[in-house]
Design a protein around this motif. Structure first.
Motif, PDB file in Angstrom:
ATOM      1  N   ASN A   1      -8.672  -6.547  16.309  1.00  0.00           N
ATOM      2  CA  ASN A   1      -7.578  -5.971  17.103  1.00  0.00           C
ATOM      3  C   ASN A   1      -6.232  -6.222  16.446  1.00  0.00           C
ATOM      4  OD1 ASN A   1      -9.316  -4.978  18.930  1.00  0.00           O
ATOM      5  ND2 ASN A   1      -9.227  -6.763  20.289  1.00  0.00           N
ATOM      6  N   GLY A   2      -6.154  -7.340  15.748  1.00  0.00           N
ATOM      7  CA  GLY A   2      -4.911  -7.659  15.041  1.00  0.00           C
ATOM      8  C   GLY A   2      -4.565  -6.588  14.022  1.00  0.00           C
ATOM      9  N   TYR A   3      -5.592  -6.111  13.310  1.00  0.00           N
ATOM     10  CA  TYR A   3      -5.330  -5.060  12.313  1.00  0.00           C
ATOM     11  C   TYR A   3      -4.817  -3.789  12.992  1.00  0.00           C
ATOM     12  CZ  TYR A   3      -7.421  -7.675   8.455  1.00  0.00           C
ATOM     13  OH  TYR A   3      -7.657  -8.600   7.480  1.00  0.00           O
ATOM     14  N   HIS A   4      -5.479  -3.409  14.098  1.00  0.00           N
ATOM     15  CA  HIS A   4      -5.006  -2.207  14.824  1.00  0.00           C
ATOM     16  C   HIS A   4      -3.558  -2.396  15.247  1.00  0.00           C
ATOM     17  CE1 HIS A   4      -8.287   0.580  15.091  1.00  0.00           C
ATOM     18  NE2 HIS A   4      -9.160  -0.323  15.544  1.00  0.00           N
ATOM     19  N   GLN A   5      -3.257  -3.594  15.754  1.00  0.00           N
ATOM     20  CA  GLN A   5      -1.890  -3.885  16.205  1.00  0.00           C
ATOM     21  C   GLN A   5      -0.925  -3.810  15.022  1.00  0.00           C
ATOM     22  OE1 GLN A   5      -1.225  -4.164  19.479  1.00  0.00           O
ATOM     23  NE2 GLN A   5       0.877  -4.012  18.750  1.00  0.00           N
ATOM     24  N   TYR A   6      -1.381  -4.343  13.870  1.00  0.00           N
ATOM     25  CA  TYR A   6      -0.544  -4.360  12.675  1.00  0.00           C
ATOM     26  C   TYR A   6      -0.191  -2.932  12.248  1.00  0.00           C
ATOM     27  CZ  TYR A   6       0.880  -5.080   7.814  1.00  0.00           C
ATOM     28  OH  TYR A   6       1.580  -5.064   6.638  1.00  0.00           O
ATOM     29  N   ILE A   7      -1.190  -2.045  12.350  1.00  0.00           N
ATOM     30  CA  ILE A   7      -0.929  -0.639  11.970  1.00  0.00           C
ATOM     31  C   ILE A   7       0.162  -0.079  12.881  1.00  0.00           C
ATOM     32  CG2 ILE A   7      -1.928   1.671  11.883  1.00  0.00           C
ATOM     33  CD1 ILE A   7      -4.649   0.335  11.330  1.00  0.00           C
ATOM     34  N   ASP A   8      -0.020  -0.309  14.202  1.00  0.00           N
ATOM     35  CA  ASP A   8       0.977   0.210  15.155  1.00  0.00           C
ATOM     36  C   ASP A   8       2.363  -0.344  14.859  1.00  0.00           C
ATOM     37  OD1 ASP A   8      -0.751   1.813  16.487  1.00  0.00           O
ATOM     38  OD2 ASP A   8      -1.265   0.336  18.031  1.00  0.00           O
ATOM     39  N   ASP A   9       2.431  -1.641  14.487  1.00  0.00           N
ATOM     40  CA  ASP A   9       3.749  -2.280  14.318  1.00  0.00           C
ATOM     41  C   ASP A   9       4.362  -2.000  12.956  1.00  0.00           C
ATOM     42  OD1 ASP A   9       3.200  -3.238  16.765  1.00  0.00           O
ATOM     43  OD2 ASP A   9       2.656  -5.277  16.116  1.00  0.00           O
ATOM     44  N   ALA A  10       3.537  -2.074  11.893  1.00  0.00           N
ATOM     45  CA  ALA A  10       4.133  -2.112  10.554  1.00  0.00           C
ATOM     46  C   ALA A  10       4.125  -0.780   9.819  1.00  0.00           C
ATOM     47  CB  ALA A  10       3.386  -3.157   9.722  1.00  0.00           C
ATOM     48  N   LEU A  11       3.226   0.135  10.195  1.00  0.00           N
ATOM     49  CA  LEU A  11       3.123   1.376   9.398  1.00  0.00           C
ATOM     50  C   LEU A  11       4.371   2.230   9.588  1.00  0.00           C
ATOM     51  CD1 LEU A  11       1.172   2.978   7.566  1.00  0.00           C
ATOM     52  CD2 LEU A  11       0.470   4.241   9.572  1.00  0.00           C
ATOM     53  N   PRO A  12       5.039   2.591   8.493  1.00  0.00           N
ATOM     54  CA  PRO A  12       6.255   3.418   8.630  1.00  0.00           C
ATOM     55  C   PRO A  12       5.890   4.794   9.203  1.00  0.00           C
ATOM     56  CG  PRO A  12       6.029   2.533   6.401  1.00  0.00           C
ATOM     57  CD  PRO A  12       4.740   2.257   7.094  1.00  0.00           C
ATOM     58  N   ALA A  13       6.943   5.502   9.630  1.00  0.00           N
ATOM     59  CA  ALA A  13       6.705   6.838  10.214  1.00  0.00           C
ATOM     60  C   ALA A  13       6.066   7.737   9.176  1.00  0.00           C
ATOM     61  CB  ALA A  13       8.021   7.426  10.679  1.00  0.00           C
TER      62      ALA A  13
ATOM     63  N   LEU B   1       0.848  -1.208   0.000  1.00  0.00           N
ATOM     64  CA  LEU B   1       0.000   0.000   0.000  1.00  0.00           C
ATOM     65  C   LEU B   1       0.878   1.252   0.000  1.00  0.00           C
ATOM     66  CD1 LEU B   1      -2.638  -1.139   2.626  1.00  0.00           C
ATOM     67  CD2 LEU B   1      -2.981  -0.893   0.180  1.00  0.00           C
ATOM     68  N   ALA B   2       2.053   1.126   0.572  1.00  0.00           N
ATOM     69  CA  ALA B   2       3.021   2.221   0.559  1.00  0.00           C
ATOM     70  C   ALA B   2       4.372   1.566   0.695  1.00  0.00           C
ATOM     71  CB  ALA B   2       2.767   3.149   1.739  1.00  0.00           C
ATOM     72  N   PRO B   3       5.453   2.277   0.328  1.00  0.00           N
ATOM     73  CA  PRO B   3       6.764   1.651   0.477  1.00  0.00           C
ATOM     74  C   PRO B   3       6.943   1.171   1.912  1.00  0.00           C
ATOM     75  CG  PRO B   3       6.917   3.768  -0.644  1.00  0.00           C
ATOM     76  CD  PRO B   3       5.504   3.621  -0.224  1.00  0.00           C
ATOM     77  N   GLY B   4       7.218  -0.144   2.080  1.00  0.00           N
ATOM     78  CA  GLY B   4       7.461  -0.665   3.424  1.00  0.00           C
ATOM     79  C   GLY B   4       6.195  -1.013   4.183  1.00  0.00           C
ATOM     80  N   PHE B   5       5.038  -0.973   3.493  1.00  0.00           N
ATOM     81  CA  PHE B   5       3.789  -1.298   4.191  1.00  0.00           C
ATOM     82  C   PHE B   5       2.934  -2.231   3.337  1.00  0.00           C
ATOM     83  CE2 PHE B   5      -0.581  -0.062   5.841  1.00  0.00           C
ATOM     84  CZ  PHE B   5      -0.401  -0.663   7.080  1.00  0.00           C
ATOM     85  N   PRO B   6       3.185  -3.561   3.470  1.00  0.00           N
ATOM     86  CA  PRO B   6       2.412  -4.503   2.659  1.00  0.00           C
ATOM     87  C   PRO B   6       0.985  -4.626   3.196  1.00  0.00           C
ATOM     88  CG  PRO B   6       4.006  -5.637   4.035  1.00  0.00           C
ATOM     89  CD  PRO B   6       4.181  -4.186   4.310  1.00  0.00           C
ATOM     90  N   LEU B   7       0.075  -5.005   2.297  1.00  0.00           N
ATOM     91  CA  LEU B   7      -1.310  -5.243   2.720  1.00  0.00           C
ATOM     92  C   LEU B   7      -1.303  -6.433   3.671  1.00  0.00           C
ATOM     93  CD1 LEU B   7      -4.290  -4.401   1.982  1.00  0.00           C
ATOM     94  CD2 LEU B   7      -4.308  -6.414   0.525  1.00  0.00           C
ATOM     95  N   PRO B   8      -1.906  -6.329   4.842  1.00  0.00           N
ATOM     96  CA  PRO B   8      -1.824  -7.444   5.793  1.00  0.00           C
ATOM     97  C   PRO B   8      -2.679  -8.628   5.352  1.00  0.00           C
ATOM     98  CG  PRO B   8      -3.285  -5.740   6.617  1.00  0.00           C
ATOM     99  CD  PRO B   8      -2.672  -5.203   5.360  1.00  0.00           C
ATOM    100  N   GLY B   9      -2.368  -9.768   5.911  1.00  0.00           N
ATOM    101  CA  GLY B   9      -3.149 -10.965   5.583  1.00  0.00           C
ATOM    102  C   GLY B   9      -4.428 -11.008   6.400  1.00  0.00           C
ATOM    103  N   ASN B  10      -4.935 -12.210   6.616  1.00  0.00           N
ATOM    104  CA  ASN B  10      -6.201 -12.383   7.345  1.00  0.00           C
ATOM    105  C   ASN B  10      -5.954 -12.283   8.856  1.00  0.00           C
ATOM    106  OD1 ASN B  10      -8.559 -13.225   8.450  1.00  0.00           O
ATOM    107  ND2 ASN B  10      -8.928 -14.830   6.916  1.00  0.00           N
ATOM    108  N   MET B  11      -6.563 -11.275   9.500  1.00  0.00           N
ATOM    109  CA  MET B  11      -6.389 -11.108  10.958  1.00  0.00           C
ATOM    110  C   MET B  11      -7.736 -10.778  11.584  1.00  0.00           C
ATOM    111  SD  MET B  11      -3.163  -8.532  11.118  1.00  0.00           S
ATOM    112  CE  MET B  11      -1.611  -8.889  10.344  1.00  0.00           C
ATOM    113  N   ASP B  12      -7.734 -10.739  12.929  1.00  0.00           N
ATOM    114  CA  ASP B  12      -8.968 -10.263  13.557  1.00  0.00           C
ATOM    115  C   ASP B  12      -8.877  -8.738  13.729  1.00  0.00           C
ATOM    116  OD1 ASP B  12      -7.199  -9.921  15.560  1.00  0.00           O
ATOM    117  OD2 ASP B  12      -8.335 -11.018  17.097  1.00  0.00           O
TER     118      ASP B  12
END
Length: 1681
Positions: free
Chosen positions: A1354-1366, A1341-1352
């Protein structure tokens, strides 16, 4: 001045416009001048509802008075009397022509004409209606003089003189300037002449000082305005008030001082006389003791004599007692005998009575009759014979008892009768008795019988019988009587004996009594003597007690008298200072008060030639109040800080009405407690407030007018100015005279934080600044925090304070009592034990209190020590409040009340986590307070202001803790770069280098410039890194402090400062201060209440009321339950809203008031309504308000009262990708994710949609490079899109990517979009994010931010916190340069705002320099001088043979240029005449002047010009270049070798001309053609002739990418090179079908960076990359940068 006004009034049609601030004497002098010129003065009297018809009626009366009656009159009108600006329409007509339309009804006109007709004739004029009317109007204009008294403050006068030209043109203007020093001095000296007890030379000094005070306050007010932005005025009126107050205070204080001295001297004198009296008393006591001894001896002797005499009396008494017993016995016996006799005698009584009765029947007549008998019957003669027997003297019974003898004895009837009556019935001789017997035995000797013969005889008969009968009984008794007599004789003897004895005793008793009396006298003498001696001893001891007891007072009073004597000598100076203090310092803040008092006034007093005697270290408060007063005030709730005490002192001592500026409502709280029930509280404009005022005026009550606005109802003018009439007994309110009681007090109060009161208002009132101070608030908050943390301590402390305050009051009363007792004690008061005992009690109490005070001092010290531990928390809270309070400088919506702040503060204290160690606990408190206030404040701030606030909080906290250097902070905020330096390194601009040079001059940054030059390579790498704030600085600079690193970064990468500041905050305060998750509504809702509404500040694309409805549903408040009212305000809805509020307050419902900014007029009522309902309404009552913020501070209309009491919430779209993505995802939940059968596809596309939503919403911040226009994308678009997605996935077996993209891009989101380029951008995003590859896990979706796989969820919220670049532009497909521009602007704004919020230093940055007019004039002359003549189009046309498309373009451009330059010249020449005063300034001219001064392009020019974003200077330089270019071209009409495409008004026309000329040449159809642009490898200088066909153009810039000359392709931009220039472009026309569309990017061309409406054309540019990359990067060509 008077002469000037007189000259104006005396001149024909002389009207005056007197301009000066209120209180400069405009009205008074006009009245005086009118009196001198024998003119009457008329002023309108404003009353409630006075309007144009009333003014017309008043003017009509004046017209008749002057025009018909020919009475010269001055019509005086002041600012305050212009209740409606339309009044000036009438005044304007009156001044201009004298004719006021519709002033008189027709019949009145006829009356006037007929009234003046005779005079018209007598002057030989033609007698027509017109002549008469003209005569009348002329006379009115001659006789009715208008004097307008206007104030120059603000822009009112300027606007009026523009709207009503006659106000200026038809009057003589007379300016009232500030009084010069000499005037002030002479006026004050003149007034001081009457003041006694001051030497003349000192009076001169005093007058000098008064004048100096006045002028120094004026100067200080100027710096107060520039630093604190507060308006404080002084006027001549306030100067006169100062003199008046001085005289009154001097008299009052002098009197008080004398009284105090007299009391003390009296007390002292009493004490001294007491000491003197003691010696006299001692001598007296000695004499008294000798006398007492003598008296004692005398008394003892007497006692013996009395004893002997008493013995004698007792003996005699015994004898007498014996005799008395005997006498008693005899008496007893006598009494018995007497009783017997009396009983027997009683038997004889009837006979005696009968004899008496018989005698009573006799009288002279019947006896005479008897005597007259010749020879009576025997019965009668027997009777007379018997009488003769009985009455025989000495028992010699007569022989001759014949009738004849009888007659002889009866000869003298009277004598006879008498002898019968006095017959001695007890002693009848026995001879007579014997002789009488025969008669008695005769049966005829019976009265009844005899009666028949003679009545008189019968009487005699009866007498004889009864007398004999009596005597017989009497004889029986006689022996007994004999015995009785004997007994009586014995008794008499006994009694006599007794009497003798008693006489003797009496004599003895008398002697004894004399002795006893003598003894008693002696004893009483002795006692008296003893008492006197005791009294003297007692007096001596009392006197000793008095002298001893008051010994300390003796010393203290003597000292005090000495002090008072000194005070008396310095009284005139001391009162002078306190007068200045009360008159002028009320509105200043603490710092200014101190500066004026200690830094300006005292030094001046000291250096006067003739010094004014003054107490060296005088505290003005001590002169005006004492501890007891202050203590009482504090008990009433006045804050205990110095500033508040000063304010209260001014309030209680000023003579002008006090006006409290009290935004935190602490002053009003104190006033309400202080006066309690006796206070009348009113508001201007409330129902019946004038009636209340009248009653209070008459009754002499205290009235508080609360919540004043900046202007006051003119009806109250006279009351505010205390303009009494009828010797001060009445005052006018409107046109009504109201009784005025001298004890009436008026207190005015406003809760406006920084009101701008007009000078006249400030001259009438004493403004007092009750705004809470930092240290004042700190103390209050300390009390609050301690009372929560250690209630025991705080209670003890407050009890102690109250007790000590009580002590102070008691001590003063005791001292007063003591003195008044002493001074009122008269004569020999030493005998007055009560007095002395009272004095002793007083002393004792005072001593006890003193002891308690000492005790409590110790306790207080202990308490204070314990409390001090909590001070850091209070200090922090106070600091935070003031930062929060200053936010309204950024936006007027940011209003916070102290009350609301206190609640937040308390909750924060409760929330702080406890800790064993007090120190740690206090740190927890500080943290809790800081974060709570931070949260409370930020939820009501716009995103753009949050960092400003956070930064200000951080800087101020660090400053308070002395952790940062003020000089460095100043550099960071001001950035005082050295001008005119050239950067030696290519990676830093000149401006940056100027900053580095400035820094290097500071000790901490020495050699920074040398280091950068020396290690240019390392610095270049650092400067050009993407996030320099995260990198380490080169060399030893990395070890600098955080603030120092910020300073360096500010110079070299200003665009990164917002990030750097955010990191700085995070480092200093913690990460929770920079994360952007907003508070959920429910949390905020908990804090609301009946008195705390929730206020939503609306922003586009967000509907906050959904939250309210959701919360309402949860708690059972819905529209269907009839307990949820939603009123959308607009026309006519106000009534509905008021009813809903009233009902809801009673029943406990919820009310939503939407868009209240649409009903400006009603907001005042709403504020009052909410205030009413804030108390006493239902606990569940809630109000939710929404309003849009005003576009500019001037347009702000929401009342402060509504804003400051409510919980403000801004529901802005969040900033930053991180927050936006979370927020987008927050619209769904786990159930949403699970609702679709095709889970994988659904979740992937849903996440991609969320990212897409976040991108399109947040891309706005990049300005036109983000979107050409701003669109209100909102969460509705996202949720609807997800519904569509669900429906389509459920309905189709394959994922219909194209359909979905079309629906999202063209309908759901595309529905908002109006610009084709923006539509292309939206489509491109969807093509990039939603495509089949997304399911293969290949999609970024952006450099360094792949589209996440299948999660629940809260998992998506967590993924944003962990994987989204600055946060960076890459997340949006943009180049980092895209944010440099807006970040630089943002950081500039950030620092500018923080700088403005800094507490200002006095006199900082007060540069002199040319005036505004001078600067404008210089610029105007320069523009006119440089502007060339217009193009002569006819002449030019003559030069041309053939009008080719190019030549047509040239002519069009010349025409447009002519239109523009002629407007520039016209408007500037007009303004020039205006500035010279030859033309009246119009509002257009004013606007032009302002825009030139502010370096912006005037609107009338931009309308006729081409789009441009430059300031005036740049714009004008650009204009000159365009003219030059046109001149060059029109010189010979040969197409320039390289055309400056940006130099055209209409570049499209030139590009079309290229197509036209080639179409003609090649005979191609114009509609089948298109332009082809080839970017050459040359620059402008390399080309000397135009191409054969088409044209070379230059002056284009690329934004978002750059042109690589080597490869001839588009490529990524270089960092910090925002708009690289393009090489020359060769443009020619080709048939559309020949166009090459492969690997090209259709690039829009715009005139300015504003893009959007400035679109020119589309150029196809070659690219190696996918064109979608450039679409997302927002690449465009610009003609101007």
């Amino acid at each position: 001045m008077i002469c000037r006004i007189n000259r104006i009034l005396e001149s024909p049609r002389g009207n005056a416009l007197l301009v000066g601030v209120g209180g400069s004497g405009k009205q008074s002098l006009t009245r005086l001048a009118a009196f001198i010129s024998s003119l009457e003065v008329f002023q309108i009297t404003l009353r409630k509802g006075y309007g144009i018809p009333d003014l017309k009626a008043d003017l009509a009366n004046q017209y008749i008075k002057t025009g018909v009656k020919n009475v010269g009159t001055v019509f005086l009108m002041t600012d305050a009397q212009v209740a409606d600006e339309r009044f000036l329409v009438l005044v304007n007509d009156l001044l201009a022509s004298g004719e006021i339309p519709d002033l008189f009804p027709d019949d009145e006109v006829e009356n006037i004409i007929s009234s003046v007709r005779n005079e018209v004739k007598s002057q030989g004029l033609v007698d027509t209606r017109e002549t008469c009317w003209k005569f009348f109007i002329d006379r009115v204009r001659r006789q009715l003089k208008v004097a307008l008294c206007f104030s120059p403050v603000g822009n009112k006068l300027r606007v009026r003189s523009r709207k009503f030209p006659a106000v200026v043109n038809c009057t003589a203007i007379d300016w009232f300037h500030e009084w010069p020093q000499e005037a002030l001095e002479s006026v004050s000296l003149r007034f001081l002449q009457e003041t006694e007890n001051i030497e003349l030379s000192v009076k001169v000094s005093i007058s000098k000082f008064m004048a100096y005070v006045h002028t120094s306050v004026n100067e200080m007010s100027r710096s107060y305005l520039s630093n604190e932005r507060r308006y404080n005025y002084t006027t001549p009126k306030s100067f006169l008030e100062q003199i008046k107050l001085y005289q009154n205070l001097l008299f009052k204080k002098g009197k008080e001082l004398t009284a105090k001295m007299e009391r003390l001297e009296n007390g002292l004198q009493k004490l001294n006389s007491t000491s003197a009296q003691v010696d006299g008393l001692k001598a007296k006591l000695a004499a008294q003791e000798v006398e007492l001894k003598q008296k004692n001896e005398d008394a003892d002797k007497l006692i013996q004599v009395v004893g002997v005499e008493t013995e004698k009396v007792s003996m005699e008494k015994a004898i007498a007692d014996e005799e008395e017993r005997k006498v008693a016995l005899i008496t007893q016996e006598v009494k018995q005998k007497q009783k017997d006799c009396e009983e027997d005698l009683a038997k004889a009584e009837p006979a005696l009575a009968a004899a008496q009765a018989a005698l009573n029947t006799l009288n002279k007549n019947n006896l005479t009759e008897l005597k007259s008998f010749g020879s009576p019957p025997s019965a009668v003669s027997n009777v007379t014979a018997a009488v003769m027997v009985l009455m025989a003297p000495g028992g010699k019974v007569p022989k001759d008892r014949s009738w004849k003898a009888a007659k002889v004895s009866m000869a003298r009837v009277d004598g006879f009768l008498d002898s019968l009556i006095h017959f001695d019935k007890e002693n009848i001789h026995e001879n007579c008795l014997k002789a009488i017997q025969p008669y008695l035995q005769d049966p005829k000797f019976n009265p009844e019988f005899v009666t028949s013969k003679s009545y008189a005889a019968a009487g005699l008969c009866s007498w004889v019988i009864n007398i004999v009968r009596f005597y017989e009984v009497y004889c029986d008794v006689e022996p007994k009587r004999q015995a009785l007599n004997k007994a009586n004789a014995e008794l008499a003897a006994a009694q006599e004996k007794l009497a003798n004895i008693k006489a003797k005793i009496a004599h003895l008793n008398e002697n004894l009594a004399k002795l006893t009396a003598k003894f008693e006298r002696a004893t009483s003498d002795k006692l008296k003597c003893q008492q006197e001696a005791e009294a003297t001893a007692c007096t001596i001891s009392l006197a000793n007690r008095l002298v001893g007891g008051l010994a300390s007072e003796n010393v203290r009073w003597a000292e005090a008298v000495k002090d008072f004597k000194e005070q008396e000598s310095t009284l005139c100076g001391d009162v002078l200072l306190i007068t200045a203090f009360v008159s002028y310092l009320g509105y200043f803040t603490k710092k200014y008060r101190q500066d004026l008092m200690d830094g300006v006034w005292r030094p001046y007093l000291r250096q006067l030639k003739v010094p004014v005697p003054v107490t060296p270290s005088l505290d003005p408060l001590t002169m005006l109040t004492d501890d007891a007063d202050i203590a009482a005030w504090q008990n009433e709730g006045l804050p205990a800080d110095r500033m508040s005490t000063e304010n209260a002192t001014i309030l209680t001592n000023c003579e002008r009405w006090p006006l409290m500026v009290d935004p935190q409502l602490q002053g009003i709280k104190w006033i309400k407690t202080k006066y309690g029930e006796d206070l009348r509280v009113i508001r201007i404009g409330q129902k019946g407030y004038l009636d209340t005022m009248e009653q209070a005026l008459a009754a002499g009550e205290v009235v508080l007018i609360e919540n004043l606005e900046e202007s006051v109802d003119p009806v109250l003018g006279a009351l505010l100015g205390r303009e009494t009439i009828k010797k001060g007994r009445y005052i006018k309110i409107g046109d009504k005279e109201c009784e005025y009681n001298p004890s009436f007090r008026l207190i005015l109060h406003t809760k406006l934080a920084n009101p701008h009161y007009q000078p006249e208002m400030q001259a009438q009132c004493t403004l007092i600044n009750f705004t809470v101070t930092r240290d004042g608030l700190e103390d209050q908050l300390l009390a609050a925090v301690v009372s929560m943390e250690r209630p025991d301590l705080e209670e003890l402390k407050s009890d102690l304070t109250k007790q000590q305050n009580g002590f102070k009051i008691t001590l003063k009363t005791l001292e007063d009592n003591l003195l008044s007792r002493l001074s009122s004690a008269s004569g020999n008061f030493l005998g007055d034990t009560a007095l002395v005992e009272n004095l002793e009690t007083t002393k004792q109490t005072a001593a006890e209190i003193e002891e308690k005070v000492q005790e409590s001092k110790v306790t207080e010290t202990k308490i204070n020590e314990a409390r001090e531990h909590y001070r850091p928390a209070a200090a922090r809270a106070s600091l935070l409040y003031f930062i929060m309070n200053d936010l309204n400088a950024i936006h007027p919506m940011y209003q916070f009340s102290l009350k609301a702040f206190s609640v937040v503060f308390q909750k924060a204290v409760e929330r702080a986590s406890p800790d064993e160690s007090l120190k740690e606990h206090v740190l927890n408190l500080i943290d809790s307070i800081t974060f709570s206030v931070f949260q409370y404040t930020t939820r009501g701030l716009f995103e753009c202001d949050k960092l400003t606030y956070t930064a200000q909080v951080t800087f101020q906290i660090l400053l308070m803790n002395n952790e940062i250097n003020m000089v460095e902070l100043d550099f960071l905020l001001r950035y005082p770069a050295q001008p005119g330096v050239t950067s030696p390194v290519e990676f830093l601009s000149n401006h940056s280098w100027g900053g580095i040079k400035s820094l290097s001059s500071m000790e901490e940054f020495r050699n920074l410039d040398r280091d950068i030059e020396g290690s240019a390579k390392r610095w270049k790498k650092f400067v050009e890194s993407e996030c320099p704030e995260k990198e380490k600085f080169p060399q030893e600079w990395k070890s600098k402090s955080a603030l120092q690193r910020l300073c360096m970064l500010r110079a070299i990468r200003p665009d990164r400062m917002t990030y750097a500041v955010r990191d700085f905050v995070e480092e200093k305060l913690g990460s929770k201060y920079v994360v952007g998750r907003s508070l959920d509504f429910a949390t905020s809702f908990e804090e609301s209440g009946p008195a705390t509404p929730m206020f939503f500040i609306l922003s586009p694309g967000v509907d906050p009321l959904k939250d309210v409805e959701k919360q309402g549903k949860k708690l059972g408040y819905t529209f269907n339950n009839r307990n949820f009212h939603n009123v959308s305000l607009g026309q006519g809805q106000e009534v509905v809203a008021e009813q809903a509020l009233d009902m809801a307050a009673k029943e406990g419902h919820w009310v939503i008031l939407q868009n209240i900014h649409l009903v400006a007029k009603w907001l005042g009522s709403l504020e009052k309504k909410l205030e009413q309902h804030s108390e006493g309404s239902h606990q569940e009552f809630r109000v939710f308000i929404s309003a849009e913020p005003a576009p500019s501070p001037d347009g702000h209309i929401i009342p402060q009262g509504i804003l400051e009491n409510s919980i403000k919430i801004t529901n802005e779209p969040p900033t930053g990708m991180h927050a936006n993505l979370h927020k987008a995802l927050d619209n769904f939940n786990q159930d949403t994710l699970e609702m679709c059968a095709r889970e994988n596809e659904f979740k992937s596309i849903l996440f991609a949609l969320c990212y897409f939503h976040a991108v399109v919403a947040e891309r706005r911040k990049f300005g036109p490079q983000g979107w050409n226009r701003s669109y209100p994308f909102n969460t509705g678009d996202l949720t609807i899109s997800v519904n569509v997605l669900y429906n389509y996935l459920e309905a189709n077996s394959k994922v219909p990517y194209d359909d979905l993209r079309y629906l999202f891009g063209e309908i759901m989101y595309g529905g908002h979009i109006t610009d084709d380029w923006d539509r292309r951008l939206c489509k491109t995003y969807l093509e990039e994010f939603i495509k089949p590859e997304m399911l293969e896990g290949e999609l970024f979706l952006a450099p360094g931010f792949p589209l996440p796989g299948n999660m629940d969820y809260n998992g998506y919220h967590q993924y944003i916190d962990d994987a989204l670049p600055a946060e960076s532009p890459y997340l949006y497909g943009l180049h980092p340069n895209a944010e440099i521009g807006f970040l630089t602007q943002t950081s500039e704004k950030l620092f500018r705002t923080v700088l403005e919020m800094q507490p200002r230093d006095t006199n900082a940055g007060e540069g002199g320099g040319a005036t505004r007019e001078e600067k404008v004039k210089a610029l105007l002359d320069e523009i006119l001088e440089k502007l060339t003549d217009e193009f002569n189009i006819l002449e030019l046309m003559a030069k041309v043979e053939e009008r080719t498309p190019y030549i047509v373009v040239a002519f069009q451009e010349c025409e447009r240029m002519n239109i523009l330059t002629s407007e520039i010249k016209r408007s500037l020449k007009e303004l020039d005449l205006g500035l010279k005063g030859e033309l009246t300034m119009t509002s257009d001219m004013e606007n032009l002047q302002n825009t030139i001064f502010l370096d912006t392009v005037p609107e009338s020019w931009t309308k006729r010009a081409y789009p441009s974003m430059a300031g005036l200077a740049g714009w004008f330089a650009d204009l000159l270049s365009r003219i030059k270019e046109l001149e060059t071209w029109t010189g010979d009409f040969v197409l320039p070798s390289v055309v400056w495409l940006a130099g055209f008004f209409n570049p499209q026309s030139f590009l079309t001309a290229i197509m036209q000329s080639m179409a003609r040449k090649n005979e191609w159809p114009l509609d089948k053609m298109t332009l082809q642009c080839d970017v050459t490898k040359r620059n402008r200088e390399d080309l000397s002739s135009p191409p054969r066909e088409g044209a070379y153009v230059h002056g284009l810039f690329m934004e978002g990418a750059r042109w690589d000359m080597q490869t001839g392709m588009m490529t990524d931009a270089r960092l910090k090179d925002l708009t690289p220039a393009m090489p020359v472009i060769f443009i020619k026309a080709i048939p559309a079908d020949k166009q090459d569309t492969r690997s090209v990017y259709p690039c829009p061309v715009y005139k300015t960076r504003q893009r959007g409406p400035t679109y020119v054309w589309t150029f196809n540019l070659k690219t190696k990359d996918n064109p979608s990359k450039w679409v997302l990067a927002g690449v465009a060509l610009l003609l101007q940068i």
